[in-house]
Design a protein around this motif. Sequence first.
Motif, PDB file in Angstrom:
ATOM      1  N   ALA A 182      24.548  14.075   1.522  1.00  0.00           N
ATOM      2  CA  ALA A 182      24.287  12.644   1.352  1.00  0.00           C
ATOM      3  C   ALA A 182      23.100  12.247   2.219  1.00  0.00           C
ATOM      4  N   SER A 183      22.236  11.438   1.662  1.00  0.00           N
ATOM      5  CA  SER A 183      21.100  10.946   2.448  1.00  0.00           C
ATOM      6  C   SER A 183      21.281   9.439   2.672  1.00  0.00           C
ATOM      7  N   TYR A 184      20.941   9.007   3.867  1.00  0.00           N
ATOM      8  CA  TYR A 184      21.129   7.609   4.244  1.00  0.00           C
ATOM      9  C   TYR A 184      19.778   6.961   4.530  1.00  0.00           C
TER      10      TYR A 184
END
Length: 139
Positions: A3-5
């Motif tokens: 997951a990228s934030y």
Amino acid sequence: MAASYISVPRDLTKVKSKVMFNLTKRQLICFGLAALVGVPSFFLLKLAFSISTSVMIMMVIMMPFFFLAMYEKHGQPLEVFLKHFIQANFVRPKTRPYKTDNYYAALIRQAKAEEEVEKIVRISEEREKERVRDAKASD
């Protein structure tokens, strides 16, 4: 799958629109002016000094433009901050006495002014009556 934030600022008023190279229009203009002044000064200084000295002088010449582009305090750019600083420390007086003007004192001043006006009117009316009386007596 990772997951990228993306960090989103809480205060959206501090978000500035980027024009090119992830720089704002103000930063692009200031950096452009720095290059416009700094690079020619380097080549001119290189003729008189060594390269390292010329580079140091060029950096000193370009620094104000970088500060104008990047420095910000309380949402105000450097020139606004410097204007307020100069006004507060050099232009305006250091001691500003606190003077009150309460309603009662204003009423007393107004009453005294009205008394003076009435006195002037009364004196001028008395002089006018004396003049009329003297004019009748001389006839």
